[in-house]
Every structure is written in structure tokens, then in C-alpha cells.
Design a protein around this motif. Structure first.
Motif, mmCIF file in Angstrom:
data_model
loop_
_atom_site.group_PDB
_atom_site.id
_atom_site.type_symbol
_atom_site.label_atom_id
_atom_site.label_comp_id
_atom_site.label_asym_id
_atom_site.label_seq_id
_atom_site.Cartn_x
_atom_site.Cartn_y
_atom_site.Cartn_z
ATOM 1 N N GLN A 29 -8.114 9.495 7.533
ATOM 2 C CA GLN A 29 -8.789 8.679 6.519
ATOM 3 C C GLN A 29 -7.950 7.431 6.272
ATOM 4 O O GLN A 29 -6.721 7.509 6.146
ATOM 5 C CB GLN A 29 -8.922 9.465 5.219
ATOM 6 N N VAL A 30 -8.603 6.274 6.194
ATOM 7 C CA VAL A 30 -7.934 5.006 5.924
ATOM 8 C C VAL A 30 -8.555 4.399 4.671
ATOM 9 O O VAL A 30 -9.775 4.258 4.587
ATOM 10 C CB VAL A 30 -8.078 4.029 7.112
ATOM 11 N N VAL A 31 -7.682 4.059 3.705
ATOM 12 C CA VAL A 31 -8.123 3.541 2.421
ATOM 13 C C VAL A 31 -7.321 2.295 2.088
ATOM 14 O O VAL A 31 -6.108 2.264 2.292
ATOM 15 C CB VAL A 31 -7.902 4.602 1.312
ATOM 16 N N CYS A 32 -7.988 1.278 1.560
ATOM 17 C CA CYS A 32 -7.303 0.135 0.973
ATOM 18 C C CYS A 32 -7.135 0.457 -0.508
ATOM 19 O O CYS A 32 -8.124 0.718 -1.204
ATOM 20 C CB CYS A 32 -8.118 -1.148 1.141
ATOM 21 N N GLY A 33 -5.894 0.501 -0.977
ATOM 22 C CA GLY A 33 -5.606 0.840 -2.365
ATOM 23 C C GLY A 33 -5.213 -0.386 -3.151
ATOM 24 O O GLY A 33 -4.367 -1.168 -2.701
ATOM 25 N N TYR A 34 -5.819 -0.549 -4.331
ATOM 26 C CA TYR A 34 -5.573 -1.709 -5.187
ATOM 27 C C TYR A 34 -5.194 -1.207 -6.581
ATOM 28 O O TYR A 34 -5.973 -0.510 -7.230
ATOM 29 C CB TYR A 34 -6.818 -2.588 -5.260
ATOM 30 N N PHE A 35 -4.001 -1.552 -7.028
ATOM 31 C CA PHE A 35 -3.456 -1.072 -8.287
ATOM 32 C C PHE A 35 -3.167 -2.241 -9.218
ATOM 33 O O PHE A 35 -2.431 -3.164 -8.846
ATOM 34 C CB PHE A 35 -2.133 -0.334 -8.052
ATOM 35 N N GLU A 36 -3.705 -2.199 -10.421
ATOM 36 C CA GLU A 36 -3.303 -3.142 -11.456
ATOM 37 C C GLU A 36 -1.889 -2.764 -11.900
ATOM 38 O O GLU A 36 -1.430 -1.640 -11.639
ATOM 39 C CB GLU A 36 -4.262 -3.069 -12.652
ATOM 40 N N PRO A 37 -1.165 -3.658 -12.572
ATOM 41 C CA PRO A 37 0.184 -3.316 -13.031
ATOM 42 C C PRO A 37 0.200 -1.987 -13.795
ATOM 43 O O PRO A 37 -0.630 -1.744 -14.673
ATOM 44 C CB PRO A 37 0.543 -4.485 -13.950
ATOM 45 N N GLU A 90 5.144 -2.395 -13.575
ATOM 46 C CA GLU A 90 4.466 -2.821 -14.802
ATOM 47 C C GLU A 90 4.119 -4.308 -14.801
ATOM 48 O O GLU A 90 3.271 -4.744 -15.578
ATOM 49 C CB GLU A 90 5.323 -2.484 -16.026
ATOM 50 N N ASP A 91 4.775 -5.078 -13.942
ATOM 51 C CA ASP A 91 4.546 -6.523 -13.929
ATOM 52 C C ASP A 91 3.957 -7.027 -12.610
ATOM 53 O O ASP A 91 4.046 -8.211 -12.302
ATOM 54 C CB ASP A 91 5.845 -7.261 -14.227
ATOM 55 N N SER A 92 3.339 -6.117 -11.830
ATOM 56 C CA SER A 92 2.860 -6.523 -10.511
ATOM 57 C C SER A 92 1.647 -5.709 -10.087
ATOM 58 O O SER A 92 1.630 -4.484 -10.239
ATOM 59 C CB SER A 92 3.973 -6.325 -9.474
ATOM 60 N N ARG A 93 0.665 -6.390 -9.554
ATOM 61 C CA ARG A 93 -0.387 -5.675 -8.838
ATOM 62 C C ARG A 93 0.227 -5.159 -7.543
ATOM 63 O O ARG A 93 1.179 -5.750 -7.012
ATOM 64 C CB ARG A 93 -1.540 -6.618 -8.482
ATOM 65 N N LEU A 94 -0.327 -4.068 -7.031
ATOM 66 C CA LEU A 94 0.138 -3.490 -5.772
ATOM 67 C C LEU A 94 -1.069 -3.277 -4.884
ATOM 68 O O LEU A 94 -2.094 -2.757 -5.347
ATOM 69 C CB LEU A 94 0.850 -2.157 -6.032
ATOM 70 N N GLU A 95 -0.965 -3.708 -3.644
ATOM 71 C CA GLU A 95 -2.021 -3.482 -2.659
ATOM 72 C C GLU A 95 -1.395 -2.824 -1.437
ATOM 73 O O GLU A 95 -0.359 -3.267 -0.949
ATOM 74 C CB GLU A 95 -2.676 -4.800 -2.251
ATOM 75 N N ALA A 96 -2.019 -1.735 -0.971
ATOM 76 C CA ALA A 96 -1.449 -1.003 0.151
ATOM 77 C C ALA A 96 -2.539 -0.354 0.981
ATOM 78 O O ALA A 96 -3.594 0.028 0.467
ATOM 79 C CB ALA A 96 -0.491 0.074 -0.357
ATOM 80 N N LEU A 97 -2.267 -0.237 2.262
ATOM 81 C CA LEU A 97 -3.110 0.527 3.166
ATOM 82 C C LEU A 97 -2.594 1.959 3.139
ATOM 83 O O LEU A 97 -1.396 2.200 3.309
ATOM 84 C CB LEU A 97 -3.023 -0.050 4.580
ATOM 85 N N LEU A 98 -3.485 2.918 2.881
ATOM 86 C CA LEU A 98 -3.123 4.328 2.765
ATOM 87 C C LEU A 98 -3.822 5.102 3.868
ATOM 88 O O LEU A 98 -5.056 5.090 3.952
ATOM 89 C CB LEU A 98 -3.550 4.873 1.400
ATOM 90 N N VAL A 99 -3.055 5.765 4.707
ATOM 91 C CA VAL A 99 -3.601 6.537 5.814
ATOM 92 C C VAL A 99 -3.195 7.992 5.619
ATOM 93 O O VAL A 99 -2.001 8.288 5.473
ATOM 94 C CB VAL A 99 -3.085 6.019 7.177
#
Length: 124
Positions: A29-37, A90-99
């Protein structure tokens, strides 16, 4: 298989991390993950291996007892059945590819749902 534009998949949710599934088979499974701070995937230990490839932002990836500080370009791997979680700073959005391989079951996501409901990175 179509090419995926990470930027085009981008979606954020004010309440919880956003996961955009872009590919899935019985084995992967491949997911694009988007996290607010401050948003996170609670610590849990499914029977699947995980690869986290950070696209942008900063945060922490838990692997067992170790917290890995991550930034763009970092890749963290976690074996199956090992505690893992992901949290944006707490002060950064985070974007990651999750496999994940194989994809975790719905039952294995129970601790994730419970941690999100309680607002706890380490629910158990």
C-alpha cells in the motif's frame, strides 16, 4: 500504473492527519500523508513493514523505542510487529510517502483510531 504527483494529491484536514491512498495491492500500500503541525499517527504495531520517505516539513518517526527526527529527504524503515508512529513538529507541516507491506488490516488500525479519538500519540 499512473505516475503520482505528490503535490496534486495534497490535502490537509484540520482535525487529523490526511492520508491519500494512491496505490494498493494485496502485498503493498502506498499513501501520501499530510500532517498539520502537531498532528500524528498514534503508535501501534501492525504486522506490516513500513517505509516513511519525508517530502517536506519536520517531525518524528517512532521505531520501537527510538524517535527519529526527520526532515526532507530522510527515509525511515520499521519492521513488521514493531511499534511505530509519526508526528509532525508543532511548528511545521509534514508531508511523507508511506509504504506498507503488506497493507495493515482494519483490525490493526484499532489502536490508531483509539489514539486519535483520545488525542494521544502513545495510546497504550
Amino acid at each position: 500504473m499512473p505516475a503520482i504527483d505528490f503535490d496534486a494529491e495534497r490535502a490537509y484536514d484540520d482535525e487529523t492527519f490526511a492520508a491519500r491512498k494512491v496505490f494498493e495491492t494485496d502485498a503493498l500500500q502506498v499513501v501520501c500523508g499530510y500532517f498539520e503541525p502537531g498532528q500524528f499517527i498514534p503508535v501501534h504495531a501492525p504486522s506490516s513493514a513500513l517505509v516513511v520517505a519525508v517530502q517536506s516539513g519536520t517531525g518524528v518517526v517512532r521505531e520501537g523505542e527510538t524517535d527519529h527526527r526527520v526532515a526532507p529527504g530522510d527515509v525511515v524503515t520499521v519492521d513488521a510487529d514493531v511499534d511505530r508512529g509519526i508526528r509532525a513538529d508543532e511548528d511545521s507541516r509534514l508531508e511523507a510517502l508511506l509504504v506498507t507491506a503488506p497493507p495493515p488490516s482494519e483490525a490493526e488500525h484499532g489502536p490508531v483510531r483509539e489514539g486519535l479519538r483520545r488525542g494521544e500519540f502513545e495510546p497504550f
